[in-house]
Design a protein around this motif. Structure first.
Motif, PDB file in Angstrom:
ATOM      1  N   UNK A  34     -16.709   2.793  -8.269  1.00  0.00           N
ATOM      2  CA  UNK A  34     -15.196   3.454  -7.845  1.00  0.00           C
ATOM      3  C   UNK A  34     -15.067   4.571  -9.036  1.00  0.00           C
ATOM      4  N   UNK A  35     -15.637   5.799  -8.227  1.00  0.00           N
ATOM      5  CA  UNK A  35     -15.303   6.934  -9.031  1.00  0.00           C
ATOM      6  C   UNK A  35     -15.339   7.896  -7.677  1.00  0.00           C
ATOM      7  N   UNK A  36     -14.768   8.990  -8.648  1.00  0.00           N
ATOM      8  CA  UNK A  36     -14.452  10.653  -7.504  1.00  0.00           C
ATOM      9  C   UNK A  36     -14.573  10.621  -6.471  1.00  0.00           C
ATOM     10  N   UNK A  37     -15.665  10.487  -6.199  1.00  0.00           N
ATOM     11  CA  UNK A  37     -16.973  10.890  -5.025  1.00  0.00           C
ATOM     12  C   UNK A  37     -15.993  10.322  -3.942  1.00  0.00           C
ATOM     13  N   UNK A  38     -16.293   8.639  -3.915  1.00  0.00           N
ATOM     14  CA  UNK A  38     -15.799   7.357  -2.975  1.00  0.00           C
ATOM     15  C   UNK A  38     -14.540   6.619  -3.778  1.00  0.00           C
ATOM     16  N   UNK A  39     -13.690   7.070  -4.018  1.00  0.00           N
ATOM     17  CA  UNK A  39     -12.200   6.179  -4.448  1.00  0.00           C
ATOM     18  C   UNK A  39     -11.144   6.367  -3.683  1.00  0.00           C
ATOM     19  N   UNK A  40     -11.316   7.495  -3.112  1.00  0.00           N
ATOM     20  CA  UNK A  40     -10.031   7.315  -1.280  1.00  0.00           C
ATOM     21  C   UNK A  40     -11.036   6.179  -0.665  1.00  0.00           C
ATOM     22  N   UNK A  41     -12.118   6.136  -0.313  1.00  0.00           N
ATOM     23  CA  UNK A  41     -12.376   5.259   0.897  1.00  0.00           C
ATOM     24  C   UNK A  41     -12.878   3.993   0.583  1.00  0.00           C
ATOM     25  N   UNK A  42     -13.598   3.505  -1.139  1.00  0.00           N
ATOM     26  CA  UNK A  42     -13.147   2.523  -1.348  1.00  0.00           C
ATOM     27  C   UNK A  42     -12.063   2.194  -1.631  1.00  0.00           C
ATOM     28  N   UNK A  43     -11.014   2.468  -2.162  1.00  0.00           N
ATOM     29  CA  UNK A  43      -9.519   1.982  -2.652  1.00  0.00           C
ATOM     30  C   UNK A  43      -8.935   0.919  -1.224  1.00  0.00           C
ATOM     31  N   UNK A  44      -9.690   1.093  -0.271  1.00  0.00           N
ATOM     32  CA  UNK A  44      -9.118   0.393   1.084  1.00  0.00           C
ATOM     33  C   UNK A  44      -9.688  -1.069   1.060  1.00  0.00           C
ATOM     34  N   UNK A  45     -11.185  -0.965   0.878  1.00  0.00           N
ATOM     35  CA  UNK A  45     -11.509  -2.362   0.224  1.00  0.00           C
ATOM     36  C   UNK A  45     -11.587  -3.015  -0.977  1.00  0.00           C
ATOM     37  N   UNK A  46     -10.761  -2.268  -1.842  1.00  0.00           N
ATOM     38  CA  UNK A  46     -10.617  -3.891  -2.793  1.00  0.00           C
ATOM     39  C   UNK A  46      -9.110  -4.060  -3.087  1.00  0.00           C
ATOM     40  N   UNK A  47      -8.780  -2.711  -1.907  1.00  0.00           N
ATOM     41  CA  UNK A  47      -7.055  -3.418  -2.057  1.00  0.00           C
ATOM     42  C   UNK A  47      -7.025  -4.812  -0.771  1.00  0.00           C
ATOM     43  N   UNK A  48      -8.257  -4.795   0.096  1.00  0.00           N
ATOM     44  CA  UNK A  48      -8.549  -5.851   1.225  1.00  0.00           C
ATOM     45  C   UNK A  48      -8.126  -7.263   0.025  1.00  0.00           C
ATOM     46  N   UNK A  49      -9.259  -6.914  -0.968  1.00  0.00           N
ATOM     47  CA  UNK A  49      -9.125  -7.666  -1.425  1.00  0.00           C
ATOM     48  C   UNK A  49      -8.597  -8.301  -2.413  1.00  0.00           C
ATOM     49  N   UNK A  50      -7.497  -7.226  -2.948  1.00  0.00           N
ATOM     50  CA  UNK A  50      -5.925  -8.128  -3.391  1.00  0.00           C
ATOM     51  C   UNK A  50      -4.847  -8.670  -2.135  1.00  0.00           C
ATOM     52  N   UNK A  51      -5.044  -8.378  -1.046  1.00  0.00           N
ATOM     53  CA  UNK A  51      -4.226  -8.553  -0.109  1.00  0.00           C
ATOM     54  C   UNK A  51      -4.539  -9.932  -0.205  1.00  0.00           C
ATOM     55  N   UNK A  52      -6.076 -10.532  -0.017  1.00  0.00           N
ATOM     56  CA  UNK A  52      -7.002 -12.048   0.127  1.00  0.00           C
ATOM     57  C   UNK A  52      -6.065 -12.615  -1.149  1.00  0.00           C
ATOM     58  N   UNK A  53      -6.119 -12.805  -1.755  1.00  0.00           N
ATOM     59  CA  UNK A  53      -4.846 -12.969  -3.230  1.00  0.00           C
ATOM     60  C   UNK A  53      -6.561 -13.105  -3.835  1.00  0.00           C
ATOM     61  N   UNK A  54      -7.285 -11.534  -4.371  1.00  0.00           N
ATOM     62  CA  UNK A  54      -8.451 -11.607  -5.529  1.00  0.00           C
ATOM     63  C   UNK A  54      -7.916 -11.051  -6.294  1.00  0.00           C
ATOM     64  N   UNK A  55      -7.948 -10.674  -8.037  1.00  0.00           N
ATOM     65  CA  UNK A  55      -7.782 -10.017  -9.021  1.00  0.00           C
ATOM     66  C   UNK A  55      -9.311  -8.751  -8.601  1.00  0.00           C
ATOM     67  N   UNK A  56      -8.398  -7.425  -9.336  1.00  0.00           N
ATOM     68  CA  UNK A  56      -9.739  -6.784  -9.658  1.00  0.00           C
ATOM     69  C   UNK A  56      -9.714  -5.800 -10.526  1.00  0.00           C
ATOM     70  N   UNK A  57     -10.250  -6.036 -11.566  1.00  0.00           N
ATOM     71  CA  UNK A  57     -10.290  -5.062 -12.494  1.00  0.00           C
ATOM     72  C   UNK A  57     -10.747  -3.679 -12.919  1.00  0.00           C
ATOM     73  N   UNK A  58     -10.184  -2.798 -13.059  1.00  0.00           N
ATOM     74  CA  UNK A  58     -10.959  -1.054 -13.007  1.00  0.00           C
ATOM     75  C   UNK A  58     -10.828  -1.093 -14.428  1.00  0.00           C
TER      76      UNK A  58
END
Length: 183
Positions: A34-58
Motif C-alpha cells: 500500500x503505497x502512494x502509487x496504488x493506494x486508491x485502488x488497493x484501499x477497496x480490496x482492504x475495505x472488502x477484507x474489513x467488511x468480511x470481519x478481518x483486521x488489517x494493520x497498516x
C-alpha cells in the motif's frame, strides 16, 4: 508487535522492509503493498477484507502511517464506512526529530514534503518566512532555506530516523548546510 501477531493481513508501504521486520519478529503474516502509487485502488480490496470481519494493520517503512507516508485514502474510506481505526503508538519521525532538535517544542509546524519544483518550493518558503515556529522536514533544500530564512537561523536536520543510518545536524543553517555537504 502484539498487533502484528494478531492480524491476518498487513498493509505495508514497502513489503520488502516490512517483511524484514516480520521475519525478525518470527511472524508469517501476509503482506499487501500500500503505497502512494496504488493506494486508491488497493484501499477497496482492504475495505472488502474489513467488511468480511478481518483486521488489517497498516505500517509504513520508518515512521507513522499518514504522517508524510501512505494511508490517508484508506483511513478516510474506512472511517467513512464506519470501521474502527485504532492508532498504535510508535515511531514518528517528526516528533522524534523535534524531541532531540534543541528547538522550542511548545509549538511547531510540520510541513511534510515541500514542492519538488524550485519555484513552487521558494514560494512556499516565502509564505513560511513570517512563521515563528520551528518548521520541520525540509530534506535537501538548504540553499532555498538559507535564501528564505538566512544563514543564522537555528535548525536541526534529521535524516533516516529510526533507520540504520540515522543522523542529526544541528546549529546555524549555514553551518548545517556545510556539514551536510562535507558528509
Amino acid at each position: 508487535e502484539e498487533v502484528l501477531r494478531t492480524v491476518p493481513w498487513v498493509a505495508a508501504e514497502d513489503t520488502r522492509h516490512s517483511g524484514q521486520l516480520l521475519a525478525r519478529l518470527g511472524l508469517q503474516v501476509p503482506l499487501l503493498a500500500l503505497h502512494e502509487h496504488n493506494e486508491a485502488g488497493r484501499a477497496e480490496a482492504l475495505l472488502a477484507r474489513l467488511a468480511a470481519g478481518e483486521s488489517v494493520a497498516l505500517v509504513s517503512d520508518a515512521g507513522t502511517p499518514l504522517i508524510s507516508d501512505p494511508g490517508y485514502r484508506l483511513v478516510l474510506a474506512a472511517r467513512e464506512r464506519g470501521f474502527t481505526v485504532t492508532p498504535v503508538p510508535g515511531a514518528c519521525a517528526a516528533i522524534a526529530a523535534l524531541s532531540v532538535s534543541g528547538l522550542p517544542t511548545n509549538r511547531f509546524r510540520f510541513e511534510g514534503f515541500l514542492p519538488a519544483r524550485a519555484g513552487a518550493r521558494r514560494a512556499r518558503l516565502a509564505e513560511l518566512q513570517a512563521c515563528p515556529d520551528p518548521v520541520h522536514r525540509f530534506g535537501g533544500m538548504l540553499a532555498d532555506l538559507i535564501e528564505a530564512f538566512g544563514g543564522d537561523r537555528r535548525v536541526c536536520v534529521a535524516r533516516e530516523l529510526t533507520k540504520l543510518h540515522e543522523s542529526f545536524y544541528w546549529g546555524r543553517l549555514a553551518d548545517v548546510r556545510a556539514a551536510l555537504a562535507a558528509d
